[in-house]
Design a protein around this motif. Structure first.
Motif, PDB file in Angstrom:
ATOM      1  N   LYS A   1      10.222   4.261   2.920  1.00  0.00           N
ATOM      2  CA  LYS A   1      10.051   5.368   1.988  1.00  0.00           C
ATOM      3  C   LYS A   1      10.334   4.849   0.582  1.00  0.00           C
ATOM      4  O   LYS A   1      11.282   4.093   0.377  1.00  0.00           O
ATOM      5  CB  LYS A   1      11.005   6.512   2.338  1.00  0.00           C
ATOM      6  N   VAL A   2       9.519   5.253  -0.389  1.00  0.00           N
ATOM      7  CA  VAL A   2       9.660   4.768  -1.758  1.00  0.00           C
ATOM      8  C   VAL A   2       9.552   5.934  -2.730  1.00  0.00           C
ATOM      9  O   VAL A   2       9.155   7.043  -2.362  1.00  0.00           O
ATOM     10  CB  VAL A   2       8.565   3.722  -2.099  1.00  0.00           C
TER      11      VAL A   2
ATOM     12  N   ALA B   1       0.865  -1.181   0.000  1.00  0.00           N
ATOM     13  CA  ALA B   1       0.000   0.000   0.000  1.00  0.00           C
ATOM     14  C   ALA B   1       0.899   1.227   0.000  1.00  0.00           C
ATOM     15  O   ALA B   1       1.691   1.421   0.928  1.00  0.00           O
ATOM     16  CB  ALA B   1      -0.924   0.008   1.211  1.00  0.00           C
ATOM     17  N   THR B   2       0.778   2.066  -1.028  1.00  0.00           N
ATOM     18  CA  THR B   2       1.628   3.231  -1.198  1.00  0.00           C
ATOM     19  C   THR B   2       0.787   4.490  -1.078  1.00  0.00           C
ATOM     20  O   THR B   2      -0.210   4.641  -1.785  1.00  0.00           O
ATOM     21  CB  THR B   2       2.317   3.206  -2.572  1.00  0.00           C
ATOM     22  N   LEU B   3       1.205   5.398  -0.188  1.00  0.00           N
ATOM     23  CA  LEU B   3       0.432   6.613   0.051  1.00  0.00           C
ATOM     24  C   LEU B   3       0.966   7.772  -0.788  1.00  0.00           C
ATOM     25  O   LEU B   3       2.145   8.110  -0.723  1.00  0.00           O
ATOM     26  CB  LEU B   3       0.480   6.978   1.536  1.00  0.00           C
ATOM     27  N   VAL B   4       0.070   8.374  -1.562  1.00  0.00           N
ATOM     28  CA  VAL B   4       0.421   9.534  -2.380  1.00  0.00           C
ATOM     29  C   VAL B   4       0.107  10.820  -1.631  1.00  0.00           C
ATOM     30  O   VAL B   4       0.917  11.749  -1.584  1.00  0.00           O
ATOM     31  CB  VAL B   4      -0.344   9.500  -3.723  1.00  0.00           C
TER      32      VAL B   4
ATOM     33  N   HIS C   1       6.529   7.654  -7.782  1.00  0.00           N
ATOM     34  CA  HIS C   1       6.368   7.596  -9.237  1.00  0.00           C
ATOM     35  C   HIS C   1       6.462   6.161  -9.751  1.00  0.00           C
ATOM     36  O   HIS C   1       5.682   5.755 -10.619  1.00  0.00           O
ATOM     37  CB  HIS C   1       7.426   8.468  -9.910  1.00  0.00           C
ATOM     38  N   ASN C   2       7.412   5.409  -9.233  1.00  0.00           N
ATOM     39  CA  ASN C   2       7.587   4.026  -9.695  1.00  0.00           C
ATOM     40  C   ASN C   2       6.387   3.163  -9.317  1.00  0.00           C
ATOM     41  O   ASN C   2       5.984   2.278 -10.083  1.00  0.00           O
ATOM     42  CB  ASN C   2       8.851   3.425  -9.098  1.00  0.00           C
ATOM     43  N   GLU C   3       5.819   3.410  -8.152  1.00  0.00           N
ATOM     44  CA  GLU C   3       4.745   2.554  -7.645  1.00  0.00           C
ATOM     45  C   GLU C   3       3.421   2.799  -8.346  1.00  0.00           C
ATOM     46  O   GLU C   3       2.583   1.897  -8.419  1.00  0.00           O
ATOM     47  CB  GLU C   3       4.576   2.783  -6.135  1.00  0.00           C
ATOM     48  N   ILE C   4       3.213   3.999  -8.861  1.00  0.00           N
ATOM     49  CA  ILE C   4       1.929   4.313  -9.511  1.00  0.00           C
ATOM     50  C   ILE C   4       2.110   4.596 -11.000  1.00  0.00           C
ATOM     51  O   ILE C   4       1.216   5.155 -11.648  1.00  0.00           O
ATOM     52  CB  ILE C   4       1.233   5.506  -8.826  1.00  0.00           C
ATOM     53  N   ALA C   5       3.260   4.216 -11.558  1.00  0.00           N
ATOM     54  CA  ALA C   5       3.548   4.503 -12.968  1.00  0.00           C
ATOM     55  C   ALA C   5       2.491   3.919 -13.893  1.00  0.00           C
ATOM     56  O   ALA C   5       2.168   4.501 -14.934  1.00  0.00           O
ATOM     57  CB  ALA C   5       4.934   3.977 -13.338  1.00  0.00           C
ATOM     58  N   TRP C   6       1.938   2.771 -13.549  1.00  0.00           N
ATOM     59  CA  TRP C   6       0.949   2.118 -14.412  1.00  0.00           C
ATOM     60  C   TRP C   6      -0.249   3.031 -14.661  1.00  0.00           C
ATOM     61  O   TRP C   6      -0.795   3.042 -15.773  1.00  0.00           O
ATOM     62  CB  TRP C   6       0.480   0.800 -13.790  1.00  0.00           C
TER      63      TRP C   6
END
Length: 391
Positions: A306-307, A266-269, A310-315
């Motif tokens: 921390k990530v 789960a990645t928070l924007v 951009h990479n996690e939601i690139a799709w």
């Protein structure tokens, strides 16, 4: 082949930039497949386009020399120099960002399309899904032929937008559920009855109530989805998966939980979310800040890190983006998006690491050439089956 079977060179240039519409891409594929000489023509065009300095006014004249069947303009009043800084954004429909710790100079890139390969067989994903109504009726969301907006109960399908909107059904009181399923090679945009927006990636399933009750707003996810949740303190939004729940406090975030992968991410924007394993109470949720990701594998401890968001939601942004990611994980996304089967002849190739940002709507043969540039590997395409082996 007759001389009048030509294609505008501007369309070819726009294809290298990844700017074609679906209709234009089909036009290119049909043009490409009609004559084997066009393969050589396109490869040489890409090589010319990727040289250190190119003058736009020289392009028509240069391209005309490559193949006699193309009619090109030979005179241009305007002369524009395209410098390398601009060119790094246009290489055979691929946006290339480095490999491992270095960036390839675009003039070294070449597009190689294997012989005896039908490029029209494998195409990128598109907006398509199955809507399963509470009574079990299936509606194919990519086959609705009406040219206007279509209504199915309280659902409104926006034509040519890949979007389905749900309104609250004030007639019913029972807790009934709709389900939207995207197949491999599909994606879809869902607007829930509370106004929350969900983008579903390929090979995913979202189950949600026709009407949200007086308590929480629970939805069930398998696969990957990006959420923009409408804030409502009295009705918390919860994304349930088989490994645990993501509790939302009004925010934008991404959840990835494919059944063939061992973990949930789960990645928070923006905003705030929390995660709890199955069986944990509300007070046990682990909260994260924007720019962070929660990862959990069954039987292990929850990891917060921390990530690069951009990479996690690139799709969702029409890209593949990865940094030092093993090839087998990258190919899983390719398999889902292009609906192909990819196997490794040598299992040691699974652990080759790559870093890049690629056009998610690019031609798969072109994208695979990128990986061949970095290592001594080869992709063999046979229909929808792709084998990765050493050269």
């Amino acid at each position: 082949m007759e001389h009048n079977e030509y294609i505008d060179w501007k369309l070819l240039v726009r294809r290298m930039n990844g700017e074609l519409s679906k209709e234009e891409e089909q036009k290119f594929l049909m043009w490409f497949a009609k004559d084997p000489r066009r393969k050589e023509y396109y490869e040489r065009m890409v090589a010319e386009w990727n040289s250190d300095i190119i003058h736009e006014s020289d392009m028509p004249k240069g391209l005309a020399k490559l193949d006699q069947f193309l009619y090109l303009q030979r005179k241009k009043k305007h002369r524009v120099m395209l410098r390398r800084r601009w060119l790094k954004w246009s290489v055979a429909a691929v946006l290339l960002v480095g490999l491992i710790n270095s960036v390839y100079m675009l003039r070294r890139m070449r597009v190689e399309i294997p012989e005896n390969t039908s490029i029209a067989v494998i195409t990128p994903g598109e907006s398509k899904a199955i809507l399963i109504l509470p009574d079990g009726t299936n509606v194919n969301l990519d086959r609705v032929v009406d040219s206007t907006d279509t209504f199915i109960g309280v659902a409104k399908i926006k034509r040519n937008e890949g979007t389905i909107l749900f309104e609250e059904d004030k007639r019913g009181s029972e807790m009934e559920y709709n389900t939207v399923v995207t197949p491999k090679g599909g994606e879809y945009h869902v607007v829930l009855s509370d106004g929350s927006k969900v983008w579903l990636n390929a090979d995913s399933k979202l189950k949600f109530p026709v009407n949200f009750g007086e308590g929480g707003r629970e939805v069930f996810l398998s696969g990957e989805a990006y959420f923009e949740v409408v804030h409502d303190e009295r009705h918390p939004f919860i994304v349930e998966t088989d490994l645990g729940n993501v509790r939302v406090y009004g925010t934008q975030f991404n959840v990835r939980r494919y059944v063939d992968e061992e973990e949930i991410k789960a990645t928070l924007v923006d905003g705030s979310v929390g995660f709890a394993k199955n069986g944990q109470e509300e007070g046990e949720y682990i909260k994260i800040e924007p720019g962070y990701q929660i990862r959990y594998e069954e039987g292990q401890e929850v990891v917060v890190q921390k990530v690069k968001v951009h990479n996690e939601i690139a799709w969702k942004n029409r890209q593949f983006s990865f940094e030092r990611k093993p090839l087998d994980e990258i190919m899983k996304d390719f398999m889902r998006w292009y609906d192909v089967n990819i196997t490794f002849e040598d299992e040691s190739l699974n652990e080759l690491y790559f870093s890049a940002t690629l056009n998610r709507y690019g031609n798969i043969e072109t994208l695979l050439r990128f990986f061949e540039e970095g290592y001594d590997i080869k992709f063999e395409i046979n229909g929808r089956n792709i084998k990765i082996r050493r050269k």
